[in-house]
Design an enzyme around this catalytic site. Structure first.
Site, PDB file in Angstrom:
ATOM      1  N   HIS A  73      -7.402  -5.212  -0.703  1.00  0.00           N
ATOM      2  CA  HIS A  73      -6.468  -4.970  -0.015  1.00  0.00           C
ATOM      3  C   HIS A  73      -5.898  -5.506   1.283  1.00  0.00           C
ATOM      4  O   HIS A  73      -6.373  -5.865   2.505  1.00  0.00           O
ATOM      5  CB  HIS A  73      -6.400  -3.633   0.246  1.00  0.00           C
ATOM      6  CG  HIS A  73      -5.755  -2.661   0.408  1.00  0.00           C
ATOM      7  ND1 HIS A  73      -4.622  -2.039  -0.707  1.00  0.00           N
ATOM      8  CD2 HIS A  73      -4.826  -2.135   1.511  1.00  0.00           C
ATOM      9  CE1 HIS A  73      -4.375  -1.355  -0.540  1.00  0.00           C
ATOM     10  NE2 HIS A  73      -4.084  -0.985   0.655  1.00  0.00           N
ATOM     11  N   SER A  97       0.648  -0.936  -0.278  1.00  0.00           N
ATOM     12  CA  SER A  97       0.086   0.614   0.076  1.00  0.00           C
ATOM     13  C   SER A  97       0.682   1.488  -0.129  1.00  0.00           C
ATOM     14  O   SER A  97       1.495   1.525  -0.818  1.00  0.00           O
ATOM     15  CB  SER A  97      -0.794  -0.071   1.201  1.00  0.00           C
ATOM     16  OG  SER A  97      -1.912   0.675   1.264  1.00  0.00           O
ATOM     17  N   ASP A 119      -9.209  -5.735  -4.711  1.00  0.00           N
ATOM     18  CA  ASP A 119      -8.879  -4.057  -3.759  1.00  0.00           C
ATOM     19  C   ASP A 119      -8.816  -2.797  -4.779  1.00  0.00           C
ATOM     20  O   ASP A 119      -9.479  -3.107  -5.922  1.00  0.00           O
ATOM     21  CB  ASP A 119      -7.174  -4.508  -3.757  1.00  0.00           C
ATOM     22  CG  ASP A 119      -7.144  -3.477  -3.407  1.00  0.00           C
ATOM     23  OD1 ASP A 119      -6.932  -1.613  -3.001  1.00  0.00           O
ATOM     24  OD2 ASP A 119      -5.660  -3.405  -3.735  1.00  0.00           O
TER      25      ASP A 119
END
Length: 316
Positions: A288, A161, A256
């Site tokens: 995610h 991320s 995601d």
């Protein structure tokens, strides 16, 4: 006064809440896992300071029965630049098995968090950590584990991320500010936090969802020009394809919201004239950073093995 102090400015569940008086209440990444010998993997870890000036540190991991030199992974944690640390159980429990599986040394970088320390603080700290790691290239750096066991001619950057976002920008910086005696072989970007004003692919057009991401970005980078800022949307950056490595692995998850950005990154990297090899791995049915929340699932095990194999391919 008390009512004003407790008035919420931004409510961003499940990550954090900010108040008008400047107070930040975090709901994720506040727990600490102590370093030491992990009984499940026999990986050892310890915490070290890499920047006295910024009072920032990192956690070093060495594989079981470490002898000689091993590939070095520099890892940047995720959390939208606002939550999590290198010391949380989430990242400690991810890196122990990865270090064991890949037989590598790892440095998990902690960095100052927004909004108290807005961007580019996280990027600045991460680069300081990279330079600190590089100080061990002649075998006389401050940490003996790195002097003895880290192969600085075989380095990888990785993150999930926001950490994947950092890994990309650190790879670009490796081209701009070359460090003698250090070779970045590749980067691994897991569910990278990239975005943009206009949707790409079949990315959501829902204004409420896009506004939410915009709010989080502006919380971490209040002086931003918006979600086409090159920090979060690096595609139009003239330096985009100037990665200081020859190999890239991008991991995405089917459900995601950031998936299309990962695909777009791969597509544009291939068109950039970079000239290296880019691989893509998609986890079907996952969301995610699923591998951090559910590390024992089949897809998480497959992802961990893919990352380990990717790193070990560079040993030859």
């Amino acid at each position: 006064m008390e009512a004003a102090a407790s008035e919420i400015l931004i409510d961003f569940p499940p990550m954090l809440r900010s108040y008008k008086d400047g107070r930040i209440e975090r709901f994720l990444g506040t727990q600490i896992a102590p370093p030491g010998l992990d009984p499940k993997t026999n990986v050892e870890s310890k915490d070290v300071v890499y920047s006295q000036e910024a009072s920032q540190s990192a956690r070093i991991y060495i594989p079981p029965n470490a002898t000689g030199k091993h590939p070095l992974l520099v890892y940047f944690h995720g959390g939208g630049f606002c939550v999590e640390t290198a010391y949380s159980p989430t990242y400690h429990n991810y890196l122990n098995p990865l270090v064991a599986e890949a037989n590598i040394v790892a440095v998990s970088v902690d960095y100052r968090l927004a909004p108290e320390h807005p961007l580019p603080a996280a990027y600045d700290d991460s680069w300081e950590a990279v330079k600190w790691v590089a100080s061990h290239r002649d075998g006389n750096g401050p940490q003996e584990w790195l002097n003895r066991h880290a192969d600085l001619n075989n380095i990888y950057f990785s993150g999930d991320s926001a950490g994947a976002n950092i890994a990309h920008h650190m790879a670009v910086k490796m081209t701009k500010e070359k460090i003698d005696g250090v070779h970045l072989d590749g980067i691994v970007l897991a569910h990278p936090y990239f975005w943009g004003k206009e949707p790409v692919g079949d990315e959501t057009k829902d204004p409420a969802i896009r506004d939410k991401i915009d709010v989080l970005w502006r919380l971490s980078c209040p002086n931003t020009s918006g979600t086409d800022d090159q920090w979060i949307n690096p595609i139009d950056d003239p330096s985009f394809g100037n990665l200081g490595c020859n190999r890239v692995l991008v991991c995405v998850a089917e459900k995601d919201i950031l998936k299309q950005r990962g695909l777009y990154y791969c597509e544009k990297l291939k068109q950039s004239g970079w000239g290296g090899e880019v691989e893509l791995m998609e986890a079907k049915g996952e969301d995610h950073v699923f591998h951090l929340h559910n590390p024992n699932c089949e897809n998480a095990a497959a992802k961990l093995k893919k990352v380990a194999d990717f790193i070990n391919q560079g040993k030859a």
